[in-house]
Scaffold this active site. Structure first.
Site, PDB file in Angstrom:
ATOM      1  N   ASN A  62       0.826  -1.210   0.000  1.00  0.00           N
ATOM      2  CA  ASN A  62       0.000   0.000   0.000  1.00  0.00           C
ATOM      3  C   ASN A  62       0.859   1.258   0.000  1.00  0.00           C
ATOM      4  O   ASN A  62       1.924   1.317   0.623  1.00  0.00           O
ATOM      5  CB  ASN A  62      -1.034  -0.003   1.140  1.00  0.00           C
ATOM      6  CG  ASN A  62      -0.482  -0.266   2.509  1.00  0.00           C
ATOM      7  OD1 ASN A  62       0.483  -0.994   2.674  1.00  0.00           O
ATOM      8  ND2 ASN A  62      -1.083   0.343   3.510  1.00  0.00           N
ATOM      9  N   GLU A  64       0.422   5.294   0.557  1.00  0.00           N
ATOM     10  CA  GLU A  64      -0.504   6.313   1.054  1.00  0.00           C
ATOM     11  C   GLU A  64      -0.085   7.701   0.593  1.00  0.00           C
ATOM     12  O   GLU A  64       0.978   7.895  -0.011  1.00  0.00           O
ATOM     13  CB  GLU A  64      -0.595   6.216   2.578  1.00  0.00           C
ATOM     14  CG  GLU A  64      -1.173   4.862   2.995  1.00  0.00           C
ATOM     15  CD  GLU A  64      -1.448   4.722   4.477  1.00  0.00           C
ATOM     16  OE1 GLU A  64      -0.989   5.562   5.277  1.00  0.00           O
ATOM     17  OE2 GLU A  64      -2.134   3.735   4.841  1.00  0.00           O
ATOM     18  N   CYS A  73      -4.287   0.636  -2.288  1.00  0.00           N
ATOM     19  CA  CYS A  73      -4.092  -0.647  -1.609  1.00  0.00           C
ATOM     20  C   CYS A  73      -3.013  -1.481  -2.300  1.00  0.00           C
ATOM     21  O   CYS A  73      -2.805  -1.378  -3.524  1.00  0.00           O
ATOM     22  CB  CYS A  73      -5.377  -1.459  -1.651  1.00  0.00           C
ATOM     23  SG  CYS A  73      -6.725  -0.801  -0.679  1.00  0.00           S
ATOM     24  N   GLU A  75      -3.100  -4.629  -3.064  1.00  0.00           N
ATOM     25  CA  GLU A  75      -3.601  -5.572  -4.075  1.00  0.00           C
ATOM     26  C   GLU A  75      -3.733  -4.908  -5.437  1.00  0.00           C
ATOM     27  O   GLU A  75      -3.428  -5.507  -6.471  1.00  0.00           O
ATOM     28  CB  GLU A  75      -4.970  -6.122  -3.648  1.00  0.00           C
ATOM     29  CG  GLU A  75      -4.963  -6.934  -2.367  1.00  0.00           C
ATOM     30  CD  GLU A  75      -5.148  -6.098  -1.098  1.00  0.00           C
ATOM     31  OE1 GLU A  75      -4.720  -4.927  -1.061  1.00  0.00           O
ATOM     32  OE2 GLU A  75      -5.714  -6.644  -0.132  1.00  0.00           O
ATOM     33  N   CYS A 112     -10.010  -5.510   0.336  1.00  0.00           N
ATOM     34  CA  CYS A 112     -11.163  -4.624   0.554  1.00  0.00           C
ATOM     35  C   CYS A 112     -12.130  -4.737  -0.628  1.00  0.00           C
ATOM     36  O   CYS A 112     -11.801  -5.330  -1.665  1.00  0.00           O
ATOM     37  CB  CYS A 112     -10.696  -3.181   0.741  1.00  0.00           C
ATOM     38  SG  CYS A 112     -10.273  -2.357  -0.806  1.00  0.00           S
ATOM     39  N   CYS A 115     -10.845  -3.471  -3.987  1.00  0.00           N
ATOM     40  CA  CYS A 115      -9.857  -4.392  -4.580  1.00  0.00           C
ATOM     41  C   CYS A 115     -10.541  -5.635  -5.123  1.00  0.00           C
ATOM     42  O   CYS A 115     -10.173  -6.138  -6.189  1.00  0.00           O
ATOM     43  CB  CYS A 115      -8.798  -4.774  -3.548  1.00  0.00           C
ATOM     44  SG  CYS A 115      -7.627  -3.433  -3.236  1.00  0.00           S
TER      45      CYS A 115
HETATM   46  N1  THU Z   1      -5.232  -1.588   2.599  1.00  0.00           N
HETATM   47  C1  THU Z   1      -4.699  -2.395   1.636  1.00  0.00           C
HETATM   48  O1  THU Z   1      -3.596  -2.157   1.144  1.00  0.00           O
HETATM   49  N2  THU Z   1      -5.414  -3.473   1.264  1.00  0.00           N
HETATM   50  C2  THU Z   1      -6.638  -3.818   1.763  1.00  0.00           C
HETATM   51  O2  THU Z   1      -7.261  -4.733   1.273  1.00  0.00           O
HETATM   52  C3  THU Z   1      -7.166  -3.086   2.909  1.00  0.00           C
HETATM   53  C4  THU Z   1      -6.515  -1.803   3.219  1.00  0.00           C
HETATM   54  C5  THU Z   1      -4.460  -0.407   2.995  1.00  0.00           C
HETATM   55  C6  THU Z   1      -5.054   0.900   2.554  1.00  0.00           C
HETATM   56  C7  THU Z   1      -4.499   1.853   3.574  1.00  0.00           C
HETATM   57  O3  THU Z   1      -3.210   2.278   3.143  1.00  0.00           O
HETATM   58  C8  THU Z   1      -4.329   1.008   4.820  1.00  0.00           C
HETATM   59  O4  THU Z   1      -4.379  -0.346   4.391  1.00  0.00           O
HETATM   60  C9  THU Z   1      -5.407   1.231   5.878  1.00  0.00           C
HETATM   61  O5  THU Z   1      -6.669   1.102   5.331  1.00  0.00           O
END
Ligand code: THU
Length: 160
Positions: A62, A64, A73, A75, A112, A115
């Site tokens: 991920n 940000e 994310c 994925e 999520c 994704c």
């Molecule tokens: N996140 C992911 O990378 N994948 C997921 O399936 C769930 C959430 C990340 C997004 C964000 O940077 C952090 O986790 C908190 O939500």
């Protein structure tokens, strides 16, 4: 009216040592990928590893942004990397692992909703299901035989 039931199944493994050697190898790659996540805001680090049918392993984590919704994310970082570098190559499996600087993540972290939607299009296009293997930092690991099994009543391009 009628009621329907939608069944889905998953196999739960107690830890990485119980996985097949191939799944364990891919999960170790996701764990490695997690360690270079850029997540200074959530402090929640996610790694994803995609095994392609040509043997390539594509990693993502991920990323940000100070403008929070602009982050992405793990994925989708991984699947878009795969889609751009190997557009016609099928995905065999996806492994996901997550950890947090705030608390130990001891439950499996599935992809999520956004994704799942994005990944489903790749599974539909390749006409072959791919395995999804996911865990937290420690604890049980969930294995499903397809992405679409995680997304009943999904939207796809047949509606357009
Ligand atoms: N996140 C992911 O990378 N994948 C997921 O399936 C769930 C959430 C990340 C997004 C964000 O940077 C952090 O986790 C908190 O939500």
């Amino acid at each position: 009216m009628r009621k329907i039931e939608i069944a889905t199944s998953a196999t739960i493994y107690k830890d990485i040592f119980e996985l097949s050697s191939g799944d364990a190898m891919l999960m170790k790659k996701a764990i490695e990928a997690r360690k270079t996540a850029y997540a200074p805001y959530s402090k929640f680090h996610v790694g994803a590893a995609l095994l392609l049918e040509n043997g390539e392993i594509i990693l993502g984590n991920n990323q940000e942004s100070a403008a929070y919704p602009s982050g992405m994310c793990a994925e989708r970082v991984a699947v878009w990397k795969a889609g751009s570098s190997f557009p016609k190559v099928k995905i065999h499996a996806l492994a996901i692992s997550a950890s947090s600087l705030i608390a130990t993540v001891d439950k499996p972290v599935g992809p999520c909703g956004a994704c799942r939607q994005t990944l489903s299009e790749y599974e539909i296009n390749q006409k072959t299901p791919f395995k999804v293997i996911f865990m937290g930092e420690i604890g049980e690991i969930v294995v499903t035989e397809s992405l679409l099994s995680l997304l009943p009543f999904s939207f796809d391009n047949s509606y357009l």
